[in-house]
Design a protein around this motif. Structure first.
Motif, short mmCIF file in Angstrom:
data_model
loop_
_atom_site.label_atom_id
_atom_site.label_comp_id
_atom_site.label_asym_id
_atom_site.label_seq_id
_atom_site.Cartn_x
_atom_site.Cartn_y
_atom_site.Cartn_z
N VAL A 151 16.18 5.07 8.32
CA VAL A 151 15.26 3.97 8.04
C VAL A 151 14.23 3.89 9.17
O VAL A 151 14.59 3.85 10.34
N ARG A 152 12.96 3.88 8.80
CA ARG A 152 11.87 3.87 9.78
C ARG A 152 11.22 2.49 9.81
O ARG A 152 10.71 2.02 8.80
N VAL A 153 11.26 1.85 10.98
CA VAL A 153 10.64 0.53 11.14
C VAL A 153 9.40 0.69 12.01
O VAL A 153 9.48 1.19 13.14
N THR A 154 8.26 0.26 11.49
CA THR A 154 6.98 0.41 12.19
C THR A 154 6.38 -0.95 12.47
O THR A 154 6.27 -1.79 11.57
N GLU A 155 6.00 -1.17 13.73
CA GLU A 155 5.28 -2.38 14.10
C GLU A 155 3.79 -2.18 13.87
O GLU A 155 3.23 -1.16 14.28
N VAL A 156 3.17 -3.15 13.22
CA VAL A 156 1.73 -3.06 12.99
C VAL A 156 1.08 -4.37 13.44
O VAL A 156 1.74 -5.41 13.50
N GLU A 157 -0.20 -4.31 13.74
CA GLU A 157 -0.91 -5.52 14.11
C GLU A 157 -0.88 -6.51 12.95
O GLU A 157 -1.01 -6.11 11.79
N PRO A 158 -0.71 -7.79 13.24
CA PRO A 158 -0.58 -8.77 12.15
C PRO A 158 -1.71 -8.74 11.14
O PRO A 158 -1.48 -8.93 9.94
N ASP A 159 -2.94 -8.50 11.60
CA ASP A 159 -4.07 -8.51 10.66
C ASP A 159 -4.12 -7.26 9.79
O ASP A 159 -4.94 -7.17 8.87
N ARG A 160 -3.23 -6.29 10.05
CA ARG A 160 -3.16 -5.09 9.22
C ARG A 160 -1.86 -5.03 8.42
O ARG A 160 -1.58 -4.03 7.75
N LEU A 161 -1.08 -6.09 8.48
CA LEU A 161 0.24 -6.07 7.86
C LEU A 161 0.16 -5.86 6.35
O LEU A 161 0.88 -5.04 5.78
N VAL A 162 -0.72 -6.59 5.69
CA VAL A 162 -0.84 -6.46 4.24
C VAL A 162 -1.28 -5.06 3.87
O VAL A 162 -0.72 -4.43 2.95
N GLU A 163 -2.26 -4.53 4.58
CA GLU A 163 -2.75 -3.18 4.32
C GLU A 163 -1.64 -2.14 4.44
O GLU A 163 -1.46 -1.28 3.57
N ARG A 164 -0.88 -2.22 5.52
CA ARG A 164 0.18 -1.24 5.75
C ARG A 164 1.38 -1.45 4.84
O ARG A 164 2.12 -0.52 4.53
N ALA A 165 1.59 -2.70 4.41
CA ALA A 165 2.72 -2.98 3.53
C ALA A 165 2.58 -2.27 2.19
O ALA A 165 3.59 -1.96 1.53
N ALA A 166 1.37 -2.01 1.78
CA ALA A 166 1.15 -1.35 0.49
C ALA A 166 1.79 0.03 0.44
O ALA A 166 2.13 0.53 -0.65
N ASP A 167 1.96 0.67 1.59
CA ASP A 167 2.53 2.02 1.63
C ASP A 167 3.99 2.02 2.08
O ASP A 167 4.57 3.08 2.30
N ALA A 168 4.58 0.84 2.22
CA ALA A 168 5.95 0.74 2.72
C ALA A 168 6.92 0.36 1.61
O ALA A 168 6.52 -0.12 0.54
N ASP A 169 8.20 0.59 1.86
CA ASP A 169 9.22 0.16 0.92
C ASP A 169 9.54 -1.33 1.11
O ASP A 169 9.85 -2.03 0.14
N VAL A 170 9.51 -1.78 2.37
CA VAL A 170 9.85 -3.16 2.70
C VAL A 170 8.87 -3.67 3.74
O VAL A 170 8.49 -2.94 4.66
N VAL A 171 8.48 -4.94 3.62
CA VAL A 171 7.77 -5.62 4.69
C VAL A 171 8.58 -6.86 5.05
O VAL A 171 9.01 -7.61 4.17
N ALA A 172 8.84 -7.03 6.33
CA ALA A 172 9.63 -8.17 6.81
C ALA A 172 8.81 -8.89 7.86
O ALA A 172 8.39 -8.29 8.87
N VAL A 173 8.58 -10.20 7.66
CA VAL A 173 7.68 -10.91 8.56
C VAL A 173 7.99 -12.40 8.55
O VAL A 173 8.46 -12.95 7.55
N SER A 174 7.74 -13.04 9.67
CA SER A 174 7.82 -14.50 9.75
C SER A 174 6.58 -15.10 9.09
O SER A 174 5.46 -14.64 9.32
N VAL A 175 6.79 -16.12 8.28
CA VAL A 175 5.66 -16.81 7.66
C VAL A 175 4.76 -17.40 8.74
O VAL A 175 3.53 -17.38 8.62
#
Length: 343
Positions: free
Chosen positions: A116-140
């Motif tokens: 399982v690969r967990v990647t940290e991304v800048e918050p303002d790019r989270l939605v963009e990067r989530a499109a290519d991921a299996d899971v996105v996990a984030v605090s509201v």
């Protein structure tokens, strides 16, 4: 003592630290103390705690916009997320916000032995990067600086790309209007903005999602369909709904949660948000910062904590700055005290 939204609080002047520990209404403290006294005199009858567990479960469901049958109980966010992370397929990709609170990221990060690969991304790019991921996990709402996640963007990614969305509402539920029935998993701790005793947490799982089929690795007697009829023997006859993820309740903690959560769920959350975020944005304005609509303010000045402490303001040192948090019991006097200290 001070009164807010119809309740009385024993909150000291200058207490702006709800993002660390919330202060409950006085009657909640009294209910917990009475529960402890009954324990101390042998007055407990264990089945009687099923009622407060159910009451708190239903109120959390209302706060996040789901049905009570979707909600499991546990002692902490990471404990509830453990089985969800363990169910992520081998080799899956997970994205989290850079600087995310570790109770959200660690359960997934420790799955690396399965690829399982967990990647940290800048918050303002989270939605963009989530499109290519299996899971996105984030605090509201981010613990460190109060940044609010782009929930509309994450929901769109969920719909268009099928990315599983895991949301932590620990720093959001109780002051931010939430309707999260679309998310795969919604988890939150109770001892901050929900003003409950530490040892309370809840997790909503969307029916039909992969998460709902996860193995409940922590299953015990309270995960049974009929808990008091399933305390001995095999096979494990687990609940058909999210209660299969329940862990055994911390009884006295649930008593406190059952006292306060229905009250919070019954408030006009728009008014609560306007009060909390309004005070926070007034502080931002005084410091030359743009409004954010968040109840949490992060001040980067290196001496901010020292100045706040000297002025009698309770805040927290987080992410290299001072974190101030405004909840429903805070007032303009608390705001003025913080402004005077920081300006």
């Amino acid at each position: 003592m001070r009164t807010a939204f119809g309740e009385t609080f024993d909150v000291p002047d200058g207490y702006l630290n709800t993002a660390s520990v919330g202060v409950p209404p006085v009657r909640v403290t009294e209910a917990v103390l009475e529960s402890v006294r009954r324990w101390g005199s042998g007055g407990y009858s264990p089945p009687e705690f099923d009622a407060p567990v159910a009451t708190a479960r239903a109120a959390f469901a209302a706060l996040v916009g789901v049905a009570p049958a979707q909600v499991a109980i546990g002692p902490a966010v990471s404990v509830l997320l453990g089985p969800i992370a363990a169910a992520v397929p081998d080799g899956a990709s997970v994205v989290v916000a850079r600087g995310e609170f570790t109770s959200v990221s660690f359960p997934f990060a420790v799955q690396q032995g399965r690829g399982v690969r967990v990647t940290e991304v800048e918050p303002d790019r989270l939605v963009e990067r989530a499109a290519d991921a299996d899971v996105v996990a984030v605090s509201v709402v981010q613990s460190g600086d109060g940044r609010i996640a782009d929930l509309d963007g994450l929901r769109a990614v969920r719909q268009r790309h099928g990315t599983r969305v895991v949301l932590d509402v620990t720093q959001a539920a109780g002051w931010l209007p939430l309707s999260l029935g679309w998310a795969d998993v919604v988890v939150g701790g109770g001892y901050k903005w929900l003003l409950s005793p530490r040892g309370t947490a809840w997790m909503a799982v969307r029916p039909g999602s992969d998460a709902a089929e996860a193995v409940p690795h922590l299953a015990g007697w309270y995960a049974s369909e009929q808990p008091w009829g399933g305390i001995y023997g095999l096979p494990p006859l687990l609940a058909a709904d999210a209660r299969r993820f329940d862990t055994s309740p911390a009884w006295t903690c649930q008593v406190g949660a059952a006292e306060v959560l229905p009250w919070l769920a019954g408030l006009d959350v728009a008014a609560v948000h306007a009060h909390c975020a309004g005070l926070a944005d007034a502080l931002r304005a005084a410091l030359g910062m743009p409004p954010a609509g968040s109840a949490i303010v992060s001040v980067a000045a290196p001496d901010a904590i020292d100045r706040l402490t000297a002025a009698g303001v309770r805040a927290a040192a987080r992410a290299g700055g001072a974190r101030l948090a405004f909840h429903l019991y805070n007032t303009g006097d608390d705001l003025d005290r913080a402004i005077d200290a920081l300006t």
